[in-house]
Design an enzyme around this catalytic site. Sequence first.
Site, PDB file in Angstrom:
ATOM      1  N   SER A 232       0.825  -1.208   0.030  1.00 17.33           N
ATOM      2  CA  SER A 232       0.021  -0.031   0.157  1.00 17.33           C
ATOM      3  C   SER A 232       0.755   1.339  -0.125  1.00 17.33           C
ATOM      4  CB  SER A 232      -0.923  -0.070   1.334  1.00 17.33           C
ATOM      5  OG  SER A 232      -1.494  -1.091   1.474  1.00 17.33           O
TER       6      SER A 232
ATOM      7  N   HIS B 279      -4.862  -2.923  -4.904  1.00 22.40           N
ATOM      8  CA  HIS B 279      -3.658  -3.807  -4.204  1.00 22.40           C
ATOM      9  C   HIS B 279      -2.772  -4.342  -5.414  1.00 22.40           C
ATOM     10  CE1 HIS B 279      -3.320  -4.715   0.210  1.00 22.40           C
ATOM     11  NE2 HIS B 279      -3.195  -3.904   0.098  1.00 22.40           N
TER      12      HIS B 279
ATOM     13  N   GLU C 168      -5.320  -3.683  15.231  1.00 22.45           N
ATOM     14  CA  GLU C 168      -5.016  -4.194  16.571  1.00 22.45           C
ATOM     15  C   GLU C 168      -6.242  -3.321  17.367  1.00 22.45           C
ATOM     16  OE1 GLU C 168      -2.694  -2.774  14.634  1.00 22.45           O
ATOM     17  OE2 GLU C 168      -2.254  -4.935  13.711  1.00 22.45           O
TER      18      GLU C 168
HETATM   19  I1  8IG Z   1      -1.870   0.478   6.038  1.00 21.53           I
HETATM   20  O1  8IG Z   1      -2.606   0.095  11.904  1.00 21.53           O
HETATM   21  C1  8IG Z   1      -2.009  -0.561   7.598  1.00 21.53           C
HETATM   22  N1  8IG Z   1      -1.764  -1.783   7.895  1.00 21.53           N
HETATM   23  N2  8IG Z   1      -2.053  -4.583  11.732  1.00 21.53           N
HETATM   24  N3  8IG Z   1      -2.324  -2.229  11.692  1.00 21.53           N
HETATM   25  C2  8IG Z   1      -2.153  -3.351  10.882  1.00 21.53           C
HETATM   26  N4  8IG Z   1      -1.938  -3.241   9.700  1.00 21.53           N
HETATM   27  C3  8IG Z   1      -1.960  -2.012   9.142  1.00 21.53           C
HETATM   28  C4  8IG Z   1      -2.188  -0.985   9.868  1.00 21.53           C
HETATM   29  C5  8IG Z   1      -2.388  -0.855  11.245  1.00 21.53           C
HETATM   30  N5  8IG Z   1      -2.094   0.059   9.098  1.00 21.53           N
END
Ligand code: 8IG
Length: 280
Positions: A44, A76, A198
């Site tokens: 990303s 993606h 999370e």
């Molecule tokens: I872009 O805050 C992205 N990918 N686990 N946590 C997790 N994956 C992510 C996050 C994030 N931001």
Amino acid sequence: MSESTPHPLEDPATDPFAFAALAAAQIAERTGVPRHDIALTLGSGWGSTAGLIGETIAEIPAEEIAGFSRPALPGHGGKISSVRLPDGRHALIIGARTHFYEGHGVRRVVHSVRTAAAAGARIMVLTNGAGGIRPEWTPGTPVLISDHINLTASSPLEGATFVDLTDLYSRRLRGIARQIDPGLAEGVYCQFRGPNYETPAEVRMAGIIGGDLCGMSTALEAIAAREAGLEVLGLSLVTNAAAGIGSGALSHAEVVEAGRAAEPVIGALLARIIAALDPA
Ligand code: 8IG
């Protein structure tokens, strides 16, 4: 592939390395490039790098190469490209990442890395979008991955394969990146399983155990890359403050938008780094 046919990499009888060699042979045939020197997985925010590093020789829809699939998420990527760098080296760009959270097993997650190695690559550049645990890393900040904490409870290695990960994220390659941008931050990447972001408590835990970034990719791929003898460079784009670090909730749309906004800047940065990477 129909739903009823098991994916070859989900069939325990398949040798994942032989299957990667098959994919690499298909890439060589379709691109006309017998050997790629360096491989990049663009996560990303990193997509525009592909168009900045050299001349695109070929673009193949990922699902036309053995073991690859269309991306689960729009935005993606979904292509495998071959790019000729100004100095004549060939880069293999993997714009299709299979995530662990898709539930197809770790062999499919690391197939791209094993294919890159089978295609001849010596250097694997892994990029991703990530949540920042350090409050000073505002969205748009690129961070060199110095190490990782694998919180997936999985490994791509099978059997008694005791691979040393002491210098997994190559000090040599990080040094080259910092010559290009001396201000580049470094941090420890925590791979969570996802697909949920999370909880704030999990982010606090990740910080306490030494993490600086939260994401859902890269660590498993880096392990497979090291097993395959590749030198690894890892880069995260902080697209959001991890849960509980900033104010407010996380949304996928905001994460995608932050990636888009930073894309030209970090694409140009990575292009300069790629031009400076030399084989060990
Ligand atoms: I872009 O805050 C992205 N990918 N686990 N946590 C997790 N994956 C992510 C996050 C994030 N931001």
